[in-house]
Design an enzyme around this catalytic site. Sequence first.
Site, PDB file in Angstrom:
ATOM      1  N   THR A 192      75.880  66.075   5.522  1.00 51.55           N
ATOM      2  CA  THR A 192      75.631  67.443   6.492  1.00 51.55           C
ATOM      3  C   THR A 192      74.344  66.900   7.641  1.00 51.55           C
ATOM      4  OG1 THR A 192      76.000  68.996   4.765  1.00 51.55           O
ATOM      5  CG2 THR A 192      74.603  69.695   6.515  1.00 51.55           C
ATOM      6  N   ARG A 220      85.669  77.709  -0.519  1.00 46.71           N
ATOM      7  CA  ARG A 220      84.323  77.798  -0.703  1.00 46.71           C
ATOM      8  C   ARG A 220      83.300  77.685   0.634  1.00 46.71           C
ATOM      9  NH1 ARG A 220      79.997  73.817   0.253  1.00 46.71           N
ATOM     10  NH2 ARG A 220      78.100  74.344  -1.235  1.00 46.71           N
ATOM     11  N   ILE A 221      82.578  78.298   0.724  1.00 46.82           N
ATOM     12  CA  ILE A 221      81.524  78.122   1.762  1.00 46.82           C
ATOM     13  C   ILE A 221      80.081  77.865   1.245  1.00 46.82           C
ATOM     14  CG2 ILE A 221      80.528  79.290   3.953  1.00 46.82           C
ATOM     15  CD1 ILE A 221      83.322  80.893   4.180  1.00 46.82           C
ATOM     16  N   GLY A 222      79.394  77.107   1.907  1.00 48.34           N
ATOM     17  CA  GLY A 222      78.065  76.755   1.562  1.00 48.34           C
ATOM     18  C   GLY A 222      77.037  77.397   2.287  1.00 48.34           C
ATOM     19  N   ASP A 223      75.875  76.896   2.533  1.00 51.07           N
ATOM     20  CA  ASP A 223      74.750  77.383   3.249  1.00 51.07           C
ATOM     21  C   ASP A 223      74.807  77.087   4.613  1.00 51.07           C
ATOM     22  OD1 ASP A 223      74.065  74.824   2.465  1.00 51.07           O
ATOM     23  OD2 ASP A 223      72.183  75.049   3.543  1.00 51.07           O
ATOM     24  N   THR A 243      69.832  70.884   4.454  1.00 50.88           N
ATOM     25  CA  THR A 243      70.967  70.119   3.825  1.00 50.88           C
ATOM     26  C   THR A 243      70.714  69.814   2.381  1.00 50.88           C
ATOM     27  OG1 THR A 243      72.057  67.848   3.687  1.00 50.88           O
ATOM     28  CG2 THR A 243      69.781  68.011   4.327  1.00 50.88           C
ATOM     29  N   GLY A 244      71.872  70.310   1.392  1.00 54.78           N
ATOM     30  CA  GLY A 244      71.916  69.873   0.005  1.00 54.78           C
ATOM     31  C   GLY A 244      73.029  70.805  -0.661  1.00 54.78           C
ATOM     32  N   HIS A 245      72.713  71.168  -1.673  1.00 47.99           N
ATOM     33  CA  HIS A 245      73.461  72.048  -2.692  1.00 47.99           C
ATOM     34  C   HIS A 245      73.365  73.461  -2.003  1.00 47.99           C
ATOM     35  CE1 HIS A 245      75.153  72.538  -6.838  1.00 47.99           C
ATOM     36  NE2 HIS A 245      75.948  73.340  -5.920  1.00 47.99           N
ATOM     37  N   GLY A 246      74.522  73.776  -1.512  1.00 47.92           N
ATOM     38  CA  GLY A 246      74.293  75.201  -0.497  1.00 47.92           C
ATOM     39  C   GLY A 246      74.118  76.254  -1.311  1.00 47.92           C
TER      40      GLY A 246
END
Length: 328
Positions: A192, A220-223, A243-246
């Site tokens: 990201t 699926r949508i992350g942060d 950036t990371g596990h949303g």
Amino acid sequence: MNFKRLLSTIAVSLLILSAFGQQKYTIVIHGGAGLLSKEKISEERRAEYKAKLNEALDVGEKMLKSGAKATNVVVEVIKIMENSPLFNAGKGAVFTHDGGNELDASIMEGSTLNAGAIAGVRDIKNPIAAAFEVMNNSEHVLLSGAGASEFAKKQGLEIVPNKYFYNESRYQSLQRLLKKERERTNNDNTGTVGCAVLDIHGNLCAGTSTGGMTNKKYGRIGDSPIIGAGTYANNKTCAVSCTGHGEYYIRLGFARDISALMEYKNLPIADACREEIRKLSELNGTGGVIGVDAKGNIAMEFNTSGMFRGFAKSSGEREVAIFKTNKI
């Protein structure tokens, strides 16, 4: 008398030029955090990352020196990383469970708290440019899917077939996950990209762009496209990109929480980012964050073994790094 007035005018002009020349700027970028090691990333590959991060910083610095607005700098810098297959954004986006690519991006300006974001798009070449258009040319903050693409077309943005995003290494990553019948591994969302800027006018802006998580399902949508989770900017406090596990960033309201720690507890930006990373670790989440405050102080914090990152300041300070140490 006229001569004295002339001298006075010249003096005032020189003072204005001097003040303008002394205005500070700062740019800080990231290209994802994850389980990075020198054993997994060859010297040649590290050199490619270093060159691309430096290219992004060069473009950002040139724009900032010329007086460009923070929002424009963020867009152009992120586009450079979106156009590179090195990062999980734009051209290098990871694959969904169905074998396609879905992209998210967001941008926020600190002077007005205006923001724009897009999510789940499959055909916009530069998602960050679409997020910028949402911010400036719509009454909304977040557009998704086909609607976001329709809006982007009307704004004249470049639309490409989904196969444009095909990247062999990303595709093989999906195949390995499908074979093992797992949803993800700890480093599959590495890549990201983000940028946070303080321009010479004293304004802050942050933006983030991503291809999401390898093998993601069900839209699926992350942060990254969520204002307050993956991106936030406020001239009173800071501009940050995550950036990371949303999923964990969303639950924490990660980006906005950093601003709140600065505003209500008067924490310096680096301390606020470290505190939020601590909260992330308590939930067993992984990732990182970059940020800059209104005075040009920066933060580049993460709880993984590495994060592609870099910064440049008007003072001449500059750095590009990958691993925990500052060595590329």
